[in-house]
Write a protein that holds these residues in place. Sequence first.
Motif, short mmCIF file in Angstrom:
data_model
loop_
_atom_site.label_atom_id
_atom_site.label_comp_id
_atom_site.label_asym_id
_atom_site.label_seq_id
_atom_site.Cartn_x
_atom_site.Cartn_y
_atom_site.Cartn_z
N ALA A 289 0.85 -1.16 0.03
CA ALA A 289 -0.09 0.12 -0.04
C ALA A 289 0.88 1.33 -0.04
O ALA A 289 0.62 2.22 -0.80
CB ALA A 289 -0.86 0.12 1.24
N ILE A 290 1.96 1.31 0.85
CA ILE A 290 2.76 2.41 0.93
C ILE A 290 3.35 2.61 -0.37
O ILE A 290 3.49 3.88 -0.95
CB ILE A 290 3.91 2.21 1.85
N SER A 291 3.81 1.69 -1.03
CA SER A 291 4.48 1.94 -2.36
C SER A 291 3.59 2.30 -3.65
O SER A 291 3.81 2.60 -4.51
CB SER A 291 5.49 0.70 -2.66
N ALA A 292 2.48 2.02 -3.44
CA ALA A 292 1.59 2.03 -4.25
C ALA A 292 1.14 3.60 -4.05
O ALA A 292 0.61 4.16 -5.36
CB ALA A 292 0.09 1.19 -4.18
N VAL A 293 1.22 4.32 -3.05
CA VAL A 293 0.67 5.49 -2.80
C VAL A 293 1.78 6.66 -3.09
O VAL A 293 1.81 7.73 -3.76
CB VAL A 293 0.27 5.70 -1.38
N VAL A 294 3.10 6.30 -2.59
CA VAL A 294 4.32 6.96 -2.52
C VAL A 294 4.98 6.75 -3.94
O VAL A 294 5.33 5.66 -4.24
CB VAL A 294 5.15 6.98 -1.31
N PRO A 295 5.25 7.88 -4.75
CA PRO A 295 6.17 7.46 -6.02
C PRO A 295 7.70 7.26 -5.64
O PRO A 295 8.18 7.46 -4.50
CB PRO A 295 6.13 8.80 -6.55
N ARG A 296 8.19 6.35 -6.42
CA ARG A 296 9.64 6.10 -6.39
C ARG A 296 10.00 5.38 -5.28
O ARG A 296 11.15 5.55 -4.78
CB ARG A 296 10.44 7.31 -6.65
N LEU A 297 9.30 4.44 -4.74
CA LEU A 297 9.82 3.50 -3.49
C LEU A 297 9.60 2.29 -3.96
O LEU A 297 8.49 1.55 -4.15
CB LEU A 297 8.58 3.69 -2.28
#
Lengths: 333, 296
Positions: free
Chosen positions: B258-266
């Motif tokens: 979920a975090i990497s879907a929301v925050v770019p370039r992670l």
Amino acid sequence: MLLMDQKMNFGPSKRAVQLSLVLGATVAALASHPGWAAEPRTGMPRVVVTTTIVADLVRQVAGDEVETDCLMGPGVDPHSFKATPRDADRLARADLVVASGLQLEGKLAALLERLGRRKRVVSVAESIPKDRLIEVGDGLYDPHVWFDPTLWAMCVEAVVEPLGQIVPAGRPRFEAAAAQYRGRLKLLDDALRERVAAIPERRRVLVTSHDAFRYFGRAYAIDVVGIQGMSTESEAGLNDINRLVDLVVSRGVPAVFVETSVADRNVTALREGALAKGHGVRLGGRLYSDALGGPQSGAETLEEALRANVDVVVGGLAGVAVRESDGGTGSGR
Amino acid sequence: MTSAVGYLSCLAAIDLSGLLAYNTLIVAAGTAAVGCAAGVVGSLSVLRKRALVGDAAAHVTLVGVATAFALTGRRDLPTLLAGGFAAALAGLLVLVVMRRYTRTRDDAATAIVLSVGFGGGIALVAGMTARGIPGSAGLENFLLGHTAALTARDAGVLAGVSLATVVVVMLFLKEATLVAFDRSFAAAAGWPVAVVDYLLVVLVAVMVVVGLPAAGAVLVTALVVIPPVAARQWTDRLGTMLVLAGVIGLVSAVTGVAISAVVPRLATGPVIVLVAAAIFAISVLFTRWRSPREAA
Ligand SMILES: [Zn+2]
């Protein structure tokens, strides 16, 4: 306590890493007996080049008057290429070393710099004025300059003088060949521009698995989107993939392109995501990126490879069937 | 500092629509299955004090991946995974044999297997690349994982294998518990200690190899170790620990995705492991605060 008395000891010990490095180097040295690249000495001056694209440049200027020895064969990724002991030996025996430069050969940089203290090492792309380059970070420039023939024409000059040094008698011929080659690159630029005009403007989006085509996109007004970062080393994030799916769907991009030297997992994920939104995306064929084609590929020279690339792009995005051969490895003529 | 500010301003532009995008759901499903099963299998190997067995298995896969490519010339996932699995299994068997029949210590044996397998793999890849064999470059990147690029088929394979692994653990739970906690008693009571040991080794190999494309070598190792260790903070009972480790692995995966879907370039894989590590840290802090004497 059952668990905490045992020290959490992540990863291999330093000794283990050293052991594996030594072992790796030894086996690599044993495994790499003379292959196709190590030709017998001919007595001609020996130019060791890094990529097939640089090899082409040297051949265009010097023809058969020098022996061109290429470290990275077709299908090798220069961003992750590491020199074996035998490669270091080839470099050490060279009369002249020609690299592409601008950190394209990231893992060779230290070796080339050390070599540069003892012999002539030319990095052709670094002769282009900085204001014509695309900056990608603090003092870092995109190294894939050969995709804009007008930029590559500027690199031609960089090898003429060093080649003249090792073959003094050939200097006039090298200068004439260089001038002729620059002229051909200019014509090629015009021809490619004309071909790209066939693509409807909205669909001029080039999606590939790594950002190798920024100069190509800038030269021919195509939006270039890479899934991974600048090099093939970085891993894509979910957010990047989701946004790409949205872009491809919203602009009606009919095809995406996979490169010859990079894995295509991200592209597969992208196509699946677009299909889930009801938008089918074809595989537009393979583009030559950091390496030219092998013998009989019809893309052994940069000119042929650029033509082949534009045929693949136009065929994929404009919906015009350009030629029957598959996979982008066929002849562009 | 400036990059931190830039990053924060980036966060302000967050778009939550990616949470339910197709790729997000696929990746969440695949990694959740792996996280859960890795937690369960990992609990047993951590209790047997073999936390690093997974690490050895993961790195040894490289020699198998390289060999599979050299023999078949193919680079598709099933081919490479089959080669990797064979190598992991062979490496772990060598490990078990070395421990049983030589006087090599556990950690030394693990280091030997890991370095020989990984070094051999690197050498093979380098040898092929040096000869210009097309497609051989970057094979070592197989160990890095492509979490964000999982396809529906990948997720299906991951879910299937994970489920099968968990089922096997449940079937042999009684035997595994006994062997894990009281080996000499188990042996004296006539339990097939060696068989259970080998089975555990095979399970770890399966889990690691299947988890490679989802997370990469280092990350899958972390998923086999961190959730069990976090779960151990909360309970002394094996059954509870297995369930808890599975849940922690699953929650780490879903939260990381979920975090990497929301925050770019992670990159997705590392975020999952960071979440797992955060859960471990919270578990340690909370359980020590709750009963400081027991923890000391
Ligand atoms: Zn590149």
